[in-house]
Design a protein around this motif. Structure first.
Motif, PDB file in Angstrom:
ATOM      1  N   THR A  30      58.191  68.649 -14.878  1.00 14.57           N
ATOM      2  CA  THR A  30      59.337  67.740 -14.910  1.00 14.57           C
ATOM      3  C   THR A  30      60.065  67.784 -13.567  1.00 14.57           C
ATOM      4  OG1 THR A  30      59.591  67.974 -17.296  1.00 14.57           O
ATOM      5  CG2 THR A  30      61.526  67.208 -16.072  1.00 14.57           C
ATOM      6  N   VAL A  33      58.011  65.797 -11.078  1.00 17.21           N
ATOM      7  CA  VAL A  33      58.183  64.349 -11.259  1.00 17.21           C
ATOM      8  C   VAL A  33      59.538  63.917 -10.719  1.00 17.21           C
ATOM      9  CG1 VAL A  33      58.438  62.506 -12.978  1.00 17.21           C
ATOM     10  CG2 VAL A  33      56.594  64.177 -13.228  1.00 17.21           C
ATOM     11  N   LYS A  37      57.804  62.960  -6.972  1.00 20.37           N
ATOM     12  CA  LYS A  37      57.114  61.683  -7.165  1.00 20.37           C
ATOM     13  C   LYS A  37      57.710  60.619  -6.251  1.00 20.37           C
ATOM     14  CE  LYS A  37      55.502  58.484 -10.681  1.00 20.37           C
ATOM     15  NZ  LYS A  37      55.416  58.216 -12.124  1.00 20.37           N
ATOM     16  N   GLU A  55      48.962  62.851  -9.439  1.00 20.58           N
ATOM     17  CA  GLU A  55      48.568  62.549 -10.814  1.00 20.58           C
ATOM     18  C   GLU A  55      47.058  62.726 -10.902  1.00 20.58           C
ATOM     19  OE1 GLU A  55      50.108  58.615 -11.584  1.00 20.58           O
ATOM     20  OE2 GLU A  55      52.184  59.342 -11.482  1.00 20.58           O
ATOM     21  N   ASP A 115      50.209  67.043 -21.065  1.00 20.85           N
ATOM     22  CA  ASP A 115      50.255  65.999 -20.031  1.00 20.85           C
ATOM     23  C   ASP A 115      49.259  64.885 -20.331  1.00 20.85           C
ATOM     24  OD1 ASP A 115      52.061  67.558 -18.655  1.00 20.85           O
ATOM     25  OD2 ASP A 115      50.959  67.538 -16.771  1.00 20.85           O
ATOM     26  N   LYS A 118      50.488  62.867 -23.345  1.00 19.83           N
ATOM     27  CA  LYS A 118      51.731  62.145 -23.087  1.00 19.83           C
ATOM     28  C   LYS A 118      51.594  61.123 -21.955  1.00 19.83           C
ATOM     29  CE  LYS A 118      55.085  64.555 -21.215  1.00 19.83           C
ATOM     30  NZ  LYS A 118      56.142  65.540 -20.994  1.00 19.83           N
ATOM     31  N   LEU A 119      50.872  61.496 -20.886  1.00 13.82           N
ATOM     32  CA  LEU A 119      50.849  60.680 -19.679  1.00 13.82           C
ATOM     33  C   LEU A 119      49.495  60.034 -19.372  1.00 13.82           C
ATOM     34  CD1 LEU A 119      52.722  63.271 -17.419  1.00 13.82           C
ATOM     35  CD2 LEU A 119      53.734  61.294 -18.584  1.00 13.82           C
ATOM     36  N   VAL A 123      50.004  66.378 -14.214  1.00 11.56           N
ATOM     37  CA  VAL A 123      50.863  66.453 -13.032  1.00 11.56           C
ATOM     38  C   VAL A 123      50.529  67.737 -12.263  1.00 11.56           C
ATOM     39  CG1 VAL A 123      53.247  66.683 -12.206  1.00 11.56           C
ATOM     40  CG2 VAL A 123      52.722  65.129 -14.110  1.00 11.56           C
TER      41      VAL A 123
END
Length: 169
Positions: A30, A33, A37, A55, A115, A118-119, A123
């Motif tokens: 987190t 990000v 990011k 990513e 990850d 969810k994504l 990450v």
């Protein structure tokens, strides 16, 4: 009865350690990000080490790009084996390092699984520029260190009779 209580405490401790490990992994991701990011890499040691947002849609070293179903199946298999392994390692002081390795590997597998779920990617943010090592994350450290120590213990520390108690119980 005391043995059952002791075993229960060990299991609860393992679950708590996994939860803390996964939380820390997700917390650091987190932060990556939020702070990395879309930004230039944050250089800690010029040409040596930096934080760099990536990513990763694949596995270690970028292999198996976009094979999410494969990763879900692998994590399921690894998780079942790690849980089986943990439950079969006798609760002795001598074998405690094996249980700790299992907790680390499981924490890392779950951290990266979250990850992917969810994504759709993992990450990554640690980068050793000096050796151009692939960008990685905390979960990768858990899996790598846990696996390395586990392999070392199995190959060089434990004797065959120690391992017979695990695999033949």
């Amino acid at each position: 009865m005391d043995s059952i209580k002791s075993r229960g405490r060990h299991y609860i401790s393992a679950i708590l350690l996994v939860l803390v490990g996964v939380w820390f992994d997700q917390f650091t991701k987190t932060l990556a990000v939020d702070h990395l990011k879309g930004q230039e890499p944050f250089i800690l040691l010029k040409n040596v080490f930096q934080f760099e947002y990536l990513e990763n849609h694949g596995a270690a070293f970028g292999i198996l790009q976009n094979k999410q179903i494969f990763f879900f199946i692998i994590v399921l298999i690894i998780s079942v084996f790690i849980i089986w392994f943990y439950l079969h390692v006798p609760m002795t002081k001598k074998l405690l390092p094996l249980r700790i390795c299992a907790v680390f590997i499981f924490s890392g597998a779950i951290g990266n699984f979250i990850d992917r779920l969810k994504l759709g990617y993992v990450v990554d943010f640690f980068y050793f520029k000096l050796i151009d090592f692939p960008v990685f994350n905390v979960a990768d450290i858990y899996v790598t260190v846990g696996t390395f120590i586990l392999a070392f213990l199995l190959l060089f520390y434990y004797k065959e009779e120690d391992l017979d108690r695990i695999f033949h119980s």
